[in-house]
Design a protein around this motif. Structure first.
Motif, short mmCIF file in Angstrom:
data_model
loop_
_atom_site.label_atom_id
_atom_site.label_comp_id
_atom_site.label_asym_id
_atom_site.label_seq_id
_atom_site.Cartn_x
_atom_site.Cartn_y
_atom_site.Cartn_z
N PRO A 204 0.84 -1.21 0.00
CA PRO A 204 0.00 0.00 0.00
C PRO A 204 0.87 1.25 0.00
O PRO A 204 1.88 1.32 0.68
N GLY A 205 0.47 2.23 -0.78
CA GLY A 205 1.22 3.48 -0.88
C GLY A 205 0.73 4.50 0.14
O GLY A 205 -0.28 4.30 0.81
N LEU A 206 1.46 5.56 0.24
CA LEU A 206 1.08 6.64 1.13
C LEU A 206 -0.03 7.45 0.50
O LEU A 206 -0.09 7.59 -0.73
N ASP A 207 -0.92 8.00 1.32
CA ASP A 207 -1.90 8.93 0.77
C ASP A 207 -1.17 10.22 0.39
O ASP A 207 -0.04 10.46 0.80
N PHE A 208 -1.81 11.04 -0.43
CA PHE A 208 -1.17 12.23 -0.98
C PHE A 208 -0.60 13.15 0.10
O PHE A 208 0.55 13.59 0.00
N PRO B 37 4.87 9.13 -5.74
CA PRO B 37 3.52 9.23 -5.18
C PRO B 37 2.62 8.13 -5.77
O PRO B 37 2.99 7.46 -6.73
N SER B 38 1.44 7.99 -5.21
CA SER B 38 0.53 6.95 -5.69
C SER B 38 0.03 7.24 -7.11
O SER B 38 -0.28 6.33 -7.85
N CYS B 39 -0.05 8.51 -7.48
CA CYS B 39 -0.49 8.89 -8.83
C CYS B 39 0.53 9.89 -9.40
O CYS B 39 0.31 11.10 -9.37
N GLY C 136 2.85 17.39 -10.00
CA GLY C 136 2.41 18.74 -10.37
C GLY C 136 1.62 19.41 -9.26
O GLY C 136 1.82 20.60 -8.98
N ASN C 137 0.71 18.66 -8.63
CA ASN C 137 -0.06 19.22 -7.52
C ASN C 137 0.85 19.63 -6.37
O ASN C 137 0.65 20.67 -5.74
N PHE C 138 1.86 18.80 -6.10
CA PHE C 138 2.78 19.10 -5.02
C PHE C 138 3.60 20.37 -5.31
O PHE C 138 3.70 21.26 -4.47
N THR C 139 4.17 20.46 -6.52
CA THR C 139 4.97 21.65 -6.82
C THR C 139 4.11 22.91 -6.84
O THR C 139 4.57 23.97 -6.40
N GLN C 140 2.88 22.80 -7.30
CA GLN C 140 2.00 23.97 -7.28
C GLN C 140 1.66 24.39 -5.85
O GLN C 140 1.50 25.58 -5.57
#
Length: 108
Positions: free
Chosen positions: A16-20, A55-57, A63-67
């Protein structure tokens, strides 16, 4: 209730991956350190240089993270370059640098 996990073709079940938000908390210190350095960088260079997890996606989360770092005043966009990611096929990617406030340590 959690969604069922799709097994891989070989029958193995992926970990299982980490949530965002947990993933962001894990990788953010490396990007803040890169922003403080004052040098130009791509997200892949920071991720590879610090052995950060994907990340999971990946297509959306990087992109969401850098923004989010841009909105927080940590990063600013300063151009484009060719991707050095092995799977990037030399596509155009954003180049970032820390804001003056980040370089001075006033934001994190």
């Amino acid at each position: 209730m959690t969604a069922p996990v799709q097994p891989a073709l070989d029958g193995s079940v992926p970990a299982p991956g980490l949530d965002f938000h947990s993933w962001c908390d894990l990788v953010r210190p490396a990007f803040v350190a890169a922003a403080r350095s004052g040098r130009r960088f791509t997200t892949y260079e920071v991720a590879a240089g610090n052995d950060l997890p994907e990340p999971s996606c990946p297509r959306a989360d990087w992109g969401n993270f850098t923004q989010s770092l841009v909105r927080d005043g940590v990063l600013e966009h300063c151009g484009f370059d060719r991707s050095c990611r092995p799977t990037g096929e030399k596509s155009a990617v954003a180049v970032w640098r820390g804001t003056r406030a980040a370089q001075a340590g006033r934001v994190a």
